[in-house]
Enzyme design. Structure first.
Site, PDB file in Angstrom:
ATOM      1  CE  LYS A  72      -4.472  -1.466   1.632  1.00 50.37           C
ATOM      2  NZ  LYS A  72      -4.360  -2.899   2.014  1.00 50.37           N
ATOM      3  CD  GLU A 113     -10.138   4.978   1.378  1.00 49.85           C
ATOM      4  OE1 GLU A 113      -9.978   6.190   1.156  1.00 49.85           O
ATOM      5  OE2 GLU A 113      -9.419   4.091   0.851  1.00 49.85           O
ATOM      6  CB  SER A 121      -0.264  -8.101  -1.208  1.00 47.03           C
ATOM      7  OG  SER A 121      -1.072  -8.951  -0.406  1.00 47.03           O
TER       8      SER A 121
HETATM    9  C1  LIG Z   1      -5.170  -3.886   1.580  1.00 48.72           C
HETATM   10  C2  LIG Z   1      -4.471  -5.137   1.275  1.00 48.72           C
HETATM   11  C3  LIG Z   1      -4.867  -5.967   0.203  1.00 48.72           C
HETATM   12  C4  LIG Z   1      -6.066  -5.706  -0.644  1.00 48.72           C
HETATM   13  O1  LIG Z   1      -6.026  -4.531  -1.399  1.00 48.72           O
HETATM   14  P1  LIG Z   1      -5.784  -4.518  -2.956  1.00 48.72           P
HETATM   15  O2  LIG Z   1      -6.078  -3.112  -3.340  1.00 48.72           O
HETATM   16  O3  LIG Z   1      -6.712  -5.500  -3.589  1.00 48.72           O
HETATM   17  O4  LIG Z   1      -4.368  -4.887  -3.196  1.00 48.72           O
HETATM   18  C5  LIG Z   1      -4.119  -7.102  -0.047  1.00 48.72           C
HETATM   19  N1  LIG Z   1      -3.052  -7.437   0.714  1.00 48.72           N
HETATM   20  C6  LIG Z   1      -2.655  -6.672   1.746  1.00 48.72           C
HETATM   21  C7  LIG Z   1      -1.480  -7.101   2.541  1.00 48.72           C
HETATM   22  C8  LIG Z   1      -3.343  -5.504   2.064  1.00 48.72           C
HETATM   23  O5  LIG Z   1      -2.936  -4.754   3.099  1.00 48.72           O
END
Ligand SMILES: *Cc1c(COP(=O)(O)O)cnc(C)c1O
Length: 390
Positions: free
Chosen positions: A84, A106, A373
């Site tokens: 993020k 948000e 992610s």
């Molecule tokens: C917020 C988040 C997501 C989901 O958000 P996307 O916009 O779909 O990437 C996925 N993995 C992690 C670790 C997150 O913090």
């Protein structure tokens, strides 16, 4: 109206917001044409976020599964522990360039709120985060984290008291003080230009990965797999590979307690076309067309809409979308932790779980890149509770 995502996307917002979006669009395209802006963006990605993130060959997991070679794109190693921050760095630099003094955002579980508060602190900007009352109660530690970083956290107690209402509230607040305030949106969702802009700031993931895989394997990967909440980490990995038709791509949504229950967040699998948060996309709704509450063990995937580009990529059959249950995700969470010494975010565990199904069906010459992610430290407590209640 923009039509880069076919019939999806657009700007379904009041006139006053259209004006603000126009100002934002013009500023965004000017900024990314300006080498000084891009140099600054890359500087902070390198020195503050810690990029490039490694592309790690998961040798033990690959051997255990006995099929395709699995690589992990390590977004979990970024500052604040997820992808993020790539987006919040880009947008806060844009806010600064536009002369805004304050950023608002948000947040659901608090991940985007923390990433926003982090970059706002670094640039000395005022920061206010809107969070649903229920989410604030469930995520006390992240509320405290945001406050420690100097942000004000404002409770949203309308509607479901969760993320979907926090977005509406943030847009409303933006309209009230558009002159000095920048709305820093956390995923590839919302009215144009947000989905395009968030993709732009996240596509560094795929730009690095395409080089890294060619250095290590001397060829393109066969599959990319990423989890999809709003869709920003997935589009960030996919974008650079999209022109390469031989690379297959899979987005993984949350099936929650199962696709045959109403406790899921499988927007692309079970949703219908509709408007949410200023965009035309797929939405989880009831038979009367009302937005349904969604559920997943993973707060980051718990969103009733999805970025319009994913609706489009599904429509043109470039990307396929699958769904993984809570149970499958928790199994993957534990298995990756034990075999690789990497505790994945429960969001990312959905992508890992799908890869664990796919890899054994492929031969050993094939390669898969999973977008890891985020890291799972934040989830340890809820996994503990989940396992205790089995
Ligand atoms: C917020 C988040 C997501 C989901 O958000 P996307 O916009 O779909 O990437 C996925 N993995 C992690 C670790 C997150 O913090």
């Amino acid at each position: 109206m923009e039509n880069e995502f076919g019939r999806f996307g657009g700007q379904f917002v009041p006139e006053i917001v259209v004006k603000a979006l126009k100002e934002l669009e013009v500023a965004f395209y000017e900024a990314i044409e300006d080498p000084a802006f891009m140099e600054e963006y890359r500087y902070y990605l390198k020195h503050f976020v810690g990029r490039p993130s490694p592309l790690y060959y998961a040798k033990r997991l690959t051997e255990e599964l006995g099929g395709a070679k699995i690589y992990l794109k390590r977004e979990d190693l970024n500052h604040t522990g997820a992808h993020k921050i790539n987006n919040t760095v880009g947008q806060i630099l844009l806010a600064k360039r536009m002369g805004k003094r304050k950023v608002i955002a948000e947040t659901g579980a608090g991940q985007h709120g923390v990433a926003t508060a982090t970059t706002a602190a670094m640039f000395g900007m005022d920061c206010e985060i809107f969070q649903g009352q229920l989410d604030m109660e469930r995520q006390k530690l992240n509320v405290f984290r945001m406050e420690m970083l100097g942000a004000k956290v404002t409770k949203v107690d309308s509607g479901t008291k969760t993320l979907a209402d926090a977005v509406d509230y943030a847009i409303g607040k933006w309209v009230e003080r558009i002159d000095d305030t920048f709305y820093l949106l956390g995923s590839a969702v919302g009215p144009h230009p947000y989905p395009t802009m968030v993709k732009y700031f996240q596509k560094v993931i795929g730009e690095e990965a395409i080089q890294q895989i060619q250095e290590q394997e001397n060829k393109l990967p066969d599959y990319l797999i990423a989890c999809v909440g709003g869709g920003s980490n997935a589009i960030g990995l996919f974008t650079e590979f999209l022109p390469h038709k031989e690379v297959k791509m899979i987005g993984v949504e949350a099936a929650g307690l199962g696709l045959n229950t109403n406790q899921h967040a499988a927007t692309l699998t079970l949703g219908k076309e509709g408007v949410i948060h200023g965009m035309n996309t797929k939405v989880v709704m009831d038979s009367a067309g009302k937005i349904s509450p969604v559920y997943s063990i993973s707060a980051g995937l718990d969103y009733p809409g999805v970025g319009p580009e994913h609706a489009y990529l599904q429509d043109i059959k470039r990307v396929s979308y699958k769904a993984i249950t809570d149970k499958e995700a928790v199994d993957a969470f534990l298995r990756l932790s034990r075999t690789e010494g990497i505790i994945p975010a429960i969001e990312s565990s959905h992508a890992v779980a799908y890869a664990m199904k796919l890899a054994p069906t492929l031969d050993k010459e094939k390669t898969i890149i999973i977008n890891l992610s985020g890291r799972g430290d934040k989830d340890v407590e809820s996994i503990k509770i989940y396992l205790k209640n089995l």
